[in-house]
Design an enzyme around this catalytic site. Structure first.
Site, short mmCIF file in Angstrom:
data_model
loop_
_atom_site.label_atom_id
_atom_site.label_comp_id
_atom_site.label_asym_id
_atom_site.label_seq_id
_atom_site.Cartn_x
_atom_site.Cartn_y
_atom_site.Cartn_z
N GLU A 181 53.88 60.82 36.65
CA GLU A 181 54.42 60.04 35.54
C GLU A 181 53.59 60.18 34.26
O GLU A 181 53.01 59.19 33.77
CB GLU A 181 54.56 58.58 35.95
CG GLU A 181 55.50 58.41 37.13
CD GLU A 181 55.76 56.94 37.50
OE1 GLU A 181 55.12 56.05 36.93
OE2 GLU A 181 56.60 56.70 38.37
N GLU A 377 59.45 58.83 44.16
CA GLU A 377 59.28 57.37 44.17
C GLU A 377 60.63 56.71 43.95
O GLU A 377 61.40 57.11 43.07
CB GLU A 377 58.37 56.88 43.04
CG GLU A 377 56.91 57.06 43.28
CD GLU A 377 56.04 56.42 42.19
OE1 GLU A 377 56.48 55.45 41.54
OE2 GLU A 377 54.93 56.94 42.01
O1 IFM Z 1 53.49 51.12 41.03
C1 IFM Z 1 54.05 52.05 40.19
C2 IFM Z 1 53.52 53.43 40.48
O2 IFM Z 1 52.14 53.49 40.35
C3 IFM Z 1 54.12 54.43 39.51
N1 IFM Z 1 55.55 54.34 39.49
C4 IFM Z 1 56.14 53.04 39.34
C5 IFM Z 1 55.56 52.07 40.35
C6 IFM Z 1 56.17 50.68 40.15
O3 IFM Z 1 55.90 50.20 38.88
#
Ligand code: IFM
Length: 473
Positions: A181, A377
């Protein structure tokens, strides 16, 4: 206009059908070093920008920090047992750069590398595939003091670090991600100031984004050189469909800008070898982009094997008249974000819209047809509690996961090459500026005792993985 800038159509799947996934589909769950490990000052680990940020009064809710988090540093063996009991095929974790190289350059810390070697071996012993991310936001503080991601030099240091980790683990880790990210690291950290290092400097945030992408490209090359030739290399981006709140030209223009900064600013250089012209034009009043040197875009486009897609919610935007304060959207500070009234939301206030995931995956496939995708994710925070029977009955999370997996299935059925799915998160953990107030885990963590407890969603996900299918409901 990008097909991502339009309303996400709601296409709830037929819940009476069993959804079978392709053979070999990779089922996993993820965590990140600073969010779960704790032990921030043990065995020679150097401080990271998140240690420094958490120490700043008011930066993190309730003054929380990544210590002790889920104490995964000490409890990794117990956690690998949990994973085995769930039947997890793969575990996505990140390496803390300052644990293996305390100053971000120079000498390595053998104890830090040993920890990850023990973790990887424990996973392999249980037949679980290690999926290693090199950077999940925790830059060594020593590098921050030399300019952090604003300094081009940091990208070169990252490639050295990637090489060092690959020299130690490259024979055993089949799946690598460089950066997680970069949008969050660049813009939440350097434009909005709500993540480490807590800076509010929009021009710097754009330079930072470029250096993170350059770091990705250099690290991808370093991994190819140092890891086993069968190792697969990826990067994980947080991406979302962006829709206009109304049909006005101004709102469509706002959607184009946000789509540019969130999605195309990262996917275009990675997969097409060039930053989008419109993003450069939208931000030309704050920077001339001279930080992009000849050859950089070629480096960023170094071949990858998979694109990691982190999806949580689609965005609906409208043009506003003035900025409301520091914004993570350089050049689009006046844009407002709306949650359509009828949409349910998670404990983060994020709208729940599974169809947005199908839309996103289809858009990626249409625009960049050759790159296989991995949902690296997806998950949700809800107000979990242990009930009188000692259970955490997180039915909302079960529904969230079910509907998002159905959305992945719909994309696969439409011909998109999606190779796997990782729930965020395996464990409740430190949710950055929100401290421990939000629980994303499928496993409940009692932070007083560090006891772990499978939530209903963990048991449901175990059955999904075992069947390679999402059951009807
Ligand atoms: O917890 C975070 C993660 O570290 C990165 N992506 C989003 C998740 C939820 O906010």
């Amino acid at each position: 206009m990008s097909p991502l800038t339009g309303h996400a159509d709601s296409t709830p799947s037929d819940r009476s059908a069993v959804l079978h996934f392709p053979e070999g589909f990779l089922w996993g769950a993820g965590t990140a070093a600073y969010q779960v490990e704790g032990a921030t000052a043990e065995d020679g680990r150097g401080p990271s920008i998140w240690d420094a940020f958490c120490a700043r009064p008011g930066a993190v809710l309730n003054g929380h920090s990544g210590d002790p988090a889920a104490d995964h540093y000490h409890r990794y063996a117990e956690d690998v047992d949990l994973m085995a009991r769930l039947g997890l095929r793969a575990y996505r974790f990140s390496v803390s750069w300052s644990r293996v190289q305390p100053d971000g350059r120079g000498p390595l810390n053998p104890a830090g590398l040993d920890f990850y070697a023990r973790l990887v071996d424990a996973l392999l012993d249980r037949g679980i595939i290690p999926a290693l991310t090199l950077y999940h936001w925790d830059l060594p503080q020593a590098l921050q003091e030399q300019g952090g991601w604003g300094a081009r030099e940091t990208a070169a240091r990252f490639a050295d670090y990637a090489s060092a980790v690959a020299c130690r683990l490259g024979d055993r880790v089949p799946l690598w991600a460089t950066v997680n990210e970069p949008w969050c690291a660049a813009f939440l950290g350097h434009a909005a100031g709500v993540h480490a290092p807590g800076l509010v400097d929009p021009a710097l945030s754009l330079r930072t984004a470029h250096h993170l992408m350059l770091a990705h490209g250099l690290a991808a090359q370093a991994l190819r050189a140092a890891a086993d030739s069968r190792a697969r290399v990826s990067v994980s981006l947080n991406l979302s469909p962006v829709g206009a709140a109304t049909d006005t030209t101004a709102d469509h223009e706002a959607a184009r800008r946000i789509d540019g900064l969130l999605n195309r600013m990262f996917t275009n250089p990675l997969l097409l070898g060039a930053y989008p012209d419109d993003v450069q034009a939208d931000t030309s009043h704050m920077t001339d982009w001279s930080f992009v040197r000849p050859g950089d875009e070629h480096t960023i486009a170094s071949p990858i094997d998979l694109l990691g897609v982190n999806y949580y919610f689609p965005m609906t935007v409208a043009e506003g008249d003035a900025a409301l304060g520091p914004s993570p959207w350089p050049g689009a500070e006046t844009v407002r974000f709306r949650v359509p009234e009828e949409r349910p939301v998670t404990a983060m206030g994020w709208p729940i819209e599974p169809a947005g995931l199908t839309k996103l995956l289809r858009w990626l496939h249409t625009r960049y047809p050759h790159i296989p995708l991995l949902v690296s994710e997806n998950g949700a925070a809800f107000e979990d509690h242990v009930d009188r029977t000692g259970q955490v009955q997180d039915i909302e999370r079960v529904c969230y996961l079910r509907d998002h997996l159905a959305a992945v299935h719909a994309a696969i059925t439409a011909g998109v090459d999606v190779r796997g799915y990782f729930v965020w998160s395996l464990l409740d953990n430190f949710e950055w500026a929100l401290g421990y107030s939000k629980r994303f885990g499928i496993t409940y963590v009692d932070y007083t005792t560090q006891r772990r407890l499978f939530k209903s969603s963990a048991r449901w996900y175990r059955d999904v993985m075992a069947a390679n299918a999402v059951p009807s409901c």
